[in-house]
Design a protein around this motif. Structure first.
Motif, short mmCIF file in Angstrom:
data_model
loop_
_atom_site.label_atom_id
_atom_site.label_comp_id
_atom_site.label_asym_id
_atom_site.label_seq_id
_atom_site.Cartn_x
_atom_site.Cartn_y
_atom_site.Cartn_z
N UNK A 291 0.83 -1.21 0.00
CA UNK A 291 0.00 0.00 0.00
C UNK A 291 0.86 1.25 0.00
N UNK A 292 2.03 1.15 0.64
CA UNK A 292 2.92 2.32 0.71
C UNK A 292 3.49 2.68 -0.64
N UNK A 293 3.43 1.77 -1.60
CA UNK A 293 3.95 2.07 -2.95
C UNK A 293 2.88 2.63 -3.87
N UNK A 294 1.64 2.73 -3.39
CA UNK A 294 0.53 3.22 -4.21
C UNK A 294 0.24 4.67 -3.86
N UNK A 295 0.18 5.51 -4.84
CA UNK A 295 -0.07 6.93 -4.60
C UNK A 295 -1.57 7.22 -4.52
N UNK A 296 -2.33 6.74 -5.51
CA UNK A 296 -3.78 6.98 -5.55
C UNK A 296 -4.46 5.65 -5.92
N UNK A 297 -5.17 5.03 -4.97
CA UNK A 297 -5.78 3.73 -5.25
C UNK A 297 -6.86 3.77 -6.33
N UNK A 298 -7.40 4.96 -6.59
CA UNK A 298 -8.45 5.08 -7.61
C UNK A 298 -7.90 5.00 -9.03
N UNK A 299 -6.60 5.28 -9.20
CA UNK A 299 -6.04 5.30 -10.54
C UNK A 299 -4.86 4.34 -10.70
#
Length: 401
Positions: A291-299
């Motif tokens: 999760x820490x590597x994801x900036x925006x979960x929507x995109x």
């Protein structure tokens, strides 16, 4: 050692408790428990309730060739039958009186004709009883020897032998219980997935974590999150598990053999809880790090990768019923699937001590390693704002380079 000093542990406890309380609402939990208790109470007493308020139906029966010797139709419990005369039957065939719900006529060929005012559910049981009892009467009237009657009446005996001719019966109860256990574990994984993704990505976008990291270390922050979300996952699993157990006990109470339908010793249950707890920590550590590597979960296209931890649970379903197979044994030892497969095996069969001991050691070591990886991924991922780290950077963080 920094990780063992009292100040570190105190901060860790504060982070974990804060993370847990973020999503824990006492009123909602109490309402859910009250609802669950109410459902169990209604389910447990439903039989008595339906018995009290069940309708009673009135019927009449007529034997066209006189009542067979030593036989009388045993009507279902909700149907009161009285004998009918020839004149009454002639009238009732055209139209049933108001005080009569059904008319049953037994023919000389031992078949039945039934008149009713309208189709209702209770008539299904009446049909079943008529078919069964008339078939039994037909068999009794056949010119059969006692030996032939025995062959017709009794089902053949079938026994299964395990090793030294020990009699064993085929029972799917443990298989069903293992499947339900895996469903409970899936609930824990989904809970961790949703809460961890929402928690970490939201904090990254709001730049909250950067301020907190001036007080605590990235590893300490991640440890607290993993523990807090794990408490939530375990709470969800416990609630669902108790609900399934309660439903199974209610169902078993109305079955012919009674009992809870679960045969699980204390040792196996305790060992399974340890595996599931460690597995939940492991899954949440994986989810936290990624999760820490994801900036925006929507995109982000990486969000679907976080469903990978569910794969071992799905694969465990495929070996239910074959707990001693090579695939099940291997899956119960390797850390990425042992947290799900080992409890399922313990519910279905006896597992050698060396197997569960080796599995437990490997799982514990893998949890510790993954916890460190999650801290490194978080420390790296928090430095990226507005973009996501590449796979090369992620691999370097995982390998500790």
């Amino acid at each position: 050692m920094k990780t063992m000093n009292p100040g570190y542990l105190k901060q860790l406890k504060a982070i974990a408790w804060w993370e847990f309380k973020r999503f824990f609402k006492w009123k909602q939990e109490l309402l859910s428990i009250a609802l669950l208790v109410g459902i169990f109470a209604v389910s447990a007493g439903w039989g008595a309730i339906t018995q009290i308020f069940s309708d009673e139906y009135q019927g009449a029966i007529f034997y066209e060739q006189g009542q067979p010797q030593n036989w009388e139709f045993d009507a279902p419990k909700d149907l009161n039958l009285r004998s009918a005369g020839t004149m009454e039957v002639s009238q009732w065939k055209a139209q049933l009186p108001d005080d009569l719900d059904t008319l049953i006529v037994i023919t000389p060929e031992l078949t039945a004709k039934v008149w009713v005012k309208k189709s209702q559910k209770w008539q299904q049981e009446l049909r079943s009883e008529l078919e069964e009892q008339l078939q039994s009467l037909r068999v009794q009237q056949l010119p059969l020897t006692p030996e032939q009657r025995t062959v017709i009446d009794e089902k053949p005996e079938i026994t299964f032998a395990i090793e030294e001719s020990e009699d064993a019966s085929i029972d799917d109860t443990n298989d069903a219980a293992a499947s339900m256990l895996l469903m409970v574990i899936m609930v824990g994984v989904f809970t961790g997935f949703g809460l961890m993704m929402m928690s970490i990505t939201a904090e990254k976008q709001q730049r909250v974590t950067e301020q907190l990291l001036t007080i605590v270390t990235p590893t300490q922050w991640m440890d607290g999150k993993i523990i807090g979300i794990t408490l939530h996952s375990f709470k969800s699993m416990t609630f669902i598990g108790l609900m399934i157990l309660g439903v199974s006990m209610v169902v078993a109470a109305f079955s012919d053999d009674g009992g809870s339908g679960l045969e699980w010793g204390f040792g196996a249950a305790l060992l399974s809880i340890i595996f599931i707890l460690l597995g939940t920590v492991l899954i949440n550590a994986m989810l936290a790090g990624f999760s820490a590597t994801i900036d925006d979960p929507n995109h982000s296209s990486r969000s679907t990768v976080m469903l990978v931890p569910l794969l071992p649970v799905f694969l465990s379903f495929s070996v239910i019923g074959e707990p001693d197979s090579t695939v099940a044994t291997v899956m119960s030892i390797i850390p990425v699937s042992s947290f799900a497969m080992m409890p399922a095996r313990l519910m279905q069969t006896e597992v050698a001590v060396w197997e569960w001991l080796l599995s437990l050691v490997l799982l514990g070591a893998f949890v510790y390693w993954m916890r460190n990886v999650a801290g490194r991924l978080f420390a790296m991922g928090i430095q990226y704002y507005g973009k996501e780290p590449g796979w090369k950077e992620i691999w370097q963080a995982i390998s500790g380079k």
